[in-house]
Design an enzyme around this catalytic site. Structure first.
Site, short mmCIF file in Angstrom:
data_model
loop_
_atom_site.label_atom_id
_atom_site.label_comp_id
_atom_site.label_asym_id
_atom_site.label_seq_id
_atom_site.Cartn_x
_atom_site.Cartn_y
_atom_site.Cartn_z
N THR A 1 0.84 -1.18 0.00
CA THR A 1 0.00 0.00 0.00
C THR A 1 0.88 1.24 0.00
O THR A 1 2.11 1.15 -0.11
CB THR A 1 -0.98 -0.04 1.20
N LYS B 1 3.66 1.83 -3.76
CA LYS B 1 3.14 1.16 -4.95
C LYS B 1 3.93 1.50 -6.22
O LYS B 1 4.07 0.66 -7.11
CB LYS B 1 1.67 1.50 -5.16
N ASP C 1 -5.07 -4.24 -8.17
CA ASP C 1 -6.00 -3.14 -7.97
C ASP C 1 -6.93 -2.98 -9.18
O ASP C 1 -8.10 -2.62 -9.03
CB ASP C 1 -5.25 -1.82 -7.75
#
Length: 335
Positions: free
Chosen positions: A85, A89, A130
């Site tokens: 996170t 990233k 994601d």
């Protein structure tokens, strides 16, 4: 009370049971709900020898952690991988051995897998789930909005992405996968290698940019007008950052007689929920996907990459909702 020797024996016994370990890294990371999801997945798969933890990691500690992840397994559990996170990233890309083509195009990884063959060092591979999380959340919300489309198919003539950071880059890839037409990125800043505009060029997407000034009422009105005209809105902003748009959006949607048919908003914030922006959208008839739904859908392929097995999404959903219920006042985005 147990003696120090007894406590040590319990700790040693527990350590012997754990054969594989994984973690979510970031700074800060103590709010992350990823352990809830991964542990529920392990339990459902019968992976008793797997552990998953939060690991606070700043930029200075990253090199040592990656060396630990790749090191040959001698004693104790083997690292399987990491959930990643903010703020790592994008920065992590330069430190991995292999980058999946999707993650390379997006310019951000949220998953690192330690790929091992034999007893030697692991190859560290980076992936981006994601994108799958965003697509899955939008499709699920679309199904609830239009039961006649059980596949969650979205017709996207116009889409808006709020924000221009790592998650916004993933949002662009998701919109590309969903065959979106016109895409507008609304953000305070657009320039820079880690921004959505650069990612769009890498992915061959033609996007429009709109510079947003939250303190300027005219800028808020224009941004809200773009949102109101969209089939899909993806807000990647942190908690409360989009609040200045809530009032103008309500007015714009009132003037437009509500959202477009089948319109969906994904707000990556999952607490506090609902956000002011999501409330404005929902009151006008639009479907809303909360950030926890993205979190859930991105965790499924993440578990798959680390364990090689397909987890039960329903078990993960149940565990996540139980964990979210008492923490709705925590200001957090999806990771």
């Amino acid at each position: 009370r147990k003696s120090a020797t007894a406590r040590r024996r319990v700790a040693e016994s527990t350590a012997e049971v754990i054969r594989h370990r994984a973690a979510v890294i970031g700074s800060p990371v103590n709010h992350s709900l990823s352990p809830v999801l991964h542990r529920a997945a392990y339990a459902g798969l019968g992976l008793d020898g797997w552990s998953y933890e939060r690991r606070e990691t700043d930029s200075e500690a990253m090199s040592a952690l990656l060396a630990e992840l790749a090191a040959p397994v001698q004693a104790g559990p083997a690292w399987a991988g990491l959930s990643v996170t903010m703020p790592h990233k994008q920065a992590l890309l330069a430190h991995l051995d292999v980058i999946d083509p999707l993650a390379e195009a997006v310019g951000a990884v949220n998953t690192v897998v330690a790929q091992r063959s034999g007893a030697g060092s692991a190859l560290l591979a980076g992936f981006n789930t994601d994108v799958a999380g965003i697509v899955g959340a939008l499709r699920e919300a679309a199904r609830t909005q239009a039961p006649d489309r059980p596949d969650g198919r979205l017709r996207i003539e116009q889409a808006v992405v709020l924000g221009s950071g790592a998650t916004a880059c993933s949002a662009l890839a998701a919109l590309g996968e969903l065959r979106a037409g016109r895409i507008t990125v609304v953000a305070r800043r657009h320039a820079g290698p880690g921004r959505a505009l650069s990612a769009a060029h890498r992915m061959g997407l033609d996007i429009e940019t709109l510079t947003w000034k939250p303190a300027d009422s005219a800028s808020n009105t224009e941004a809200a007008r773009r949102l109101a005209a969209a089939d899909v809105v993806i807000s990647t902003l942190p908690a409360h950052a989009a609040d200045p748009l809530a009032g103008p959006l309500s007015k714009a949607l009132e003037q437009a007689d509500g959202t477009r048919a089948g319109a969906v908003m994904l707000d990556v914030v999952y607490a506090p929920w609902p956000t002011a922006l999501a409330q404005a959208w929902g009151r006008a008839g639009g479907a809303v996907a909360p950030g926890w739904l993205m979190l859930l859908h991105q965790a499924v392929p993440q578990v798959q990459l680390m364990t090689g097995q397909q987890p039960d999404i329903d078990l993960m959903r149940t565990a996540l909702l139980a964990a979210i219920a008492p923490t709705t006042d925590t200001s957090t985005t999806a990771h």
